[in-house]
Design a protein around this motif. Sequence first.
Motif: not given
Length: 102
Positions: A8-27
């Motif tokens: 349950t604690e890893l969920r928020s970390a992985l969702l934030l990492a996924m968002g950052g990953g999309w942002s960095l891939a597009i950049a």
Amino acid sequence: MIVPGAITELRSALLLAMGGGWSLAIAAEFLGYSSGLGYLADAAVEQTNTAWLLIGTFIMAAYSLTTFFLLNEGFKKLVSWMPQGAPGETDIEKVAGAAKEA
């Protein structure tokens, strides 16, 4: 015992990492590649083609929202075994009640 409880604690970390990953891939595509959604956005900006920029934005949003939804649903399945508390009841209320009685 530790790993299932930490999901349950890893969920928020992985969702934030996924968002950052999309942002960095597009950049990264925006800055240096000759293909991809970032390149599409860069070409649209250079040519002042607002329609292509909006299309690229909607495609990026659809990909990221789909990824977020699938990851979130996967986590819901992983933690379906956890008991759900009563609505409006928090652990701090239980602790405070026990402290008053003591």
